[in-house]
Scaffold this active site. Structure first.
Site, PDB file in Angstrom:
ATOM      1  CE1 TYR A  82      -3.312  -7.073  10.265  1.00 19.51           C
ATOM      2  CE2 TYR A  82      -3.601  -9.398  10.793  1.00 19.51           C
ATOM      3  CZ  TYR A  82      -3.437  -8.401   9.860  1.00 19.51           C
ATOM      4  OH  TYR A  82      -3.394  -8.702   8.523  1.00 19.51           O
ATOM      5  CG  ASP A 100       2.017   2.973  -0.156  1.00 14.96           C
ATOM      6  OD1 ASP A 100       1.678   1.834  -0.523  1.00 14.96           O
ATOM      7  OD2 ASP A 100       2.703   3.186   0.876  1.00 14.96           O
ATOM      8  N   GLY A 133       6.525 -12.856   1.651  1.00 13.22           N
ATOM      9  CA  GLY A 133       7.064 -11.540   1.337  1.00 13.22           C
ATOM     10  C   GLY A 133       7.621 -10.835   2.552  1.00 13.22           C
ATOM     11  CE  LYS A 141      -6.057  -6.290   8.288  1.00 16.76           C
ATOM     12  NZ  LYS A 141      -6.232  -5.392   7.123  1.00 16.76           N
ATOM     13  CG  ASN A 182      -4.272  -3.370   0.049  1.00 18.22           C
ATOM     14  OD1 ASN A 182      -4.443  -4.551   0.314  1.00 18.22           O
ATOM     15  ND2 ASN A 182      -3.059  -2.851  -0.101  1.00 18.22           N
TER      16      ASN A 182
END
Length: 255
Positions: free
Chosen positions: A150, A35, A185, A154, A84
Site C-alpha cells: 500500500y 465502481d 468509516g 501510494k 480515487n
C-alpha cells in the site's frame, strides 16, 4: 452558485468517492461515477439518480474504455476527474506477503490511476483546461511498517501527480493528490482489524494509535476529504498544481 462542471470519479459509489460525488453534485456539477462493487452502484443510483453510475473495475481496460467513451460521447469532455480507486492490500512483514496480493494492491492503486489519467490527459489537453485529482494517502508521504504494498503504491501516486503536473501544466491542466489520513468509516475498520491481526495486538490499541498519532487526536471524515476536493476544483486553487495535500489532522507519529 451553479458550477455545472463535468466531474468523473472512479470508485465513486461508496466511501470517499461517494462523499466527493455528493459534494460536487451539491455544488451544481454533473457527476458520473464508476465502481467495481455492483451493490454500491445500485445503491447510489437509487439514492441519487442525478448521478450517473456504472459498474467498472479500474483494472479492466475494456470496461474503463467503455465507461470513458460513453462520457466523452455524451459530455464531450470532463472538467474534473478524480482518480480515487484503491485498496489497502495485505498487512504483514514483507517476507510473509503473497506476491499475488502485492500485485493486486499495486494494480488497483496504480494501474487504475494510469488508465484514468491517460484518458483524462488526452481529453483535457485537447480542451486546454481541467483538473486531475488523485487519491493518495498519508502512507504516500511517510513510511509505514507492515504495509509495504500500500505504501509503495501510494508513494507511486504522489510521483505520478508530480510528473503529470509538469507534463500537463503547459496545456492549462492542473494535477494534485489528496492524502487522507485515518478516515472514519467501514474501510478504516477493516484496516484496523487487518493490522491488529498482523501485529498481534488488540484492535482498540491500533485505533488509538491512529488517532493519537495526529495532532488533532482524532480521525478525519470523508466529508473533510470531499471539502479538499471542492477547494482544489475552485478558482481559489487555480495556481495549485503538483501538490500532495494532506487531510489528516497533521500526522506526527505512528504509535
Amino acid at each position: 452558485m451553479t458550477e455545472n462542471r463535468r466531474v468523473i470519479i472512479t470508485a465513486g459509489a461508496s466511501g470517499l468517492g461517494r462523499a466527493m460525488a455528493e459534494a460536487f453534485l451539491r455544488a451544481g456539477d454533473k457527476v458520473a461515477v464508476c465502481d467495481a462493487d455492483p451493490d454500491a452502484v445500485t445503491a447510489i443510483a437509487q439514492d441519487i439518480p442525478e448521478i450517473r453510475a456504472v459498474v467498472a473495475d479500474v483494472t479492466d481496460k475494456t470496461a474503463m474504455d467503455a465507461f470513458f467513451a460513453g462520457l466523452e460521447d455524451d459530455w464531450g469532455g470532463a472538467d474534473v476527474v478524480c482518480s480515487n480507486a484503491g485498496i489497502g492490500g495485505p498487512a504483514g512483514h514483507i517476507e510473509d506477503l503473497d506476491f499475488e496480493d502485492w500485485r493486486r494492491c499495486v494494480s488497483v492503486n496504480l494501474d487504475g490511476a494510469f488508465l484514468t489519467c491517460r484518458w483524462a490527459a488526452r481529453v483535457m489537453r485537447a480542451q486546454g483546461h481541467g483538473l486531475l485529482l488523485l487519491t493518495s494517502s498519508t502512507s504516500g508521504l511517510f513510511g509505514f511498517p507492515q504495509r509495504s504494498p500500500y505504501v509503495a503504491a501510494k508513494w507511486g501516486i504522489v510521483g505520478m501527480t508530480k510528473a503529470l503536473a509538469s507534463e500537463l501544466g503547459p496545456a492549462g491542466v492542473r494535477v494534485n493528490a489528496i492524502c487522507p489520513g485515518a478516515v472514519e468509516g467501514p474501510r478504516m475498520d477493516r484496516v484496523i482489524e487487518m493490522e491488529a491481526q498482523a501485529r498481534g495486538v488488540d484492535r482498540d490499541d491500533v485505533r488509538r494509535g491512529f488517532s493519537e498519532g495526529a495532532a488533532l487526536r482524532r480521525f478525519v471524515t470523508a466529508e473533510d476529504v470531499a471539502a479538499m476536493a471542492l477547494f482544489l476544483a475552485s478558482p481559489g486553487a487555480s495556481s495549485i498544481t503538483g501538490q500532495a495535500m494532506a487531510v489528516d489532522g497533521h500526522t506526527e507519529r505512528f504509535v
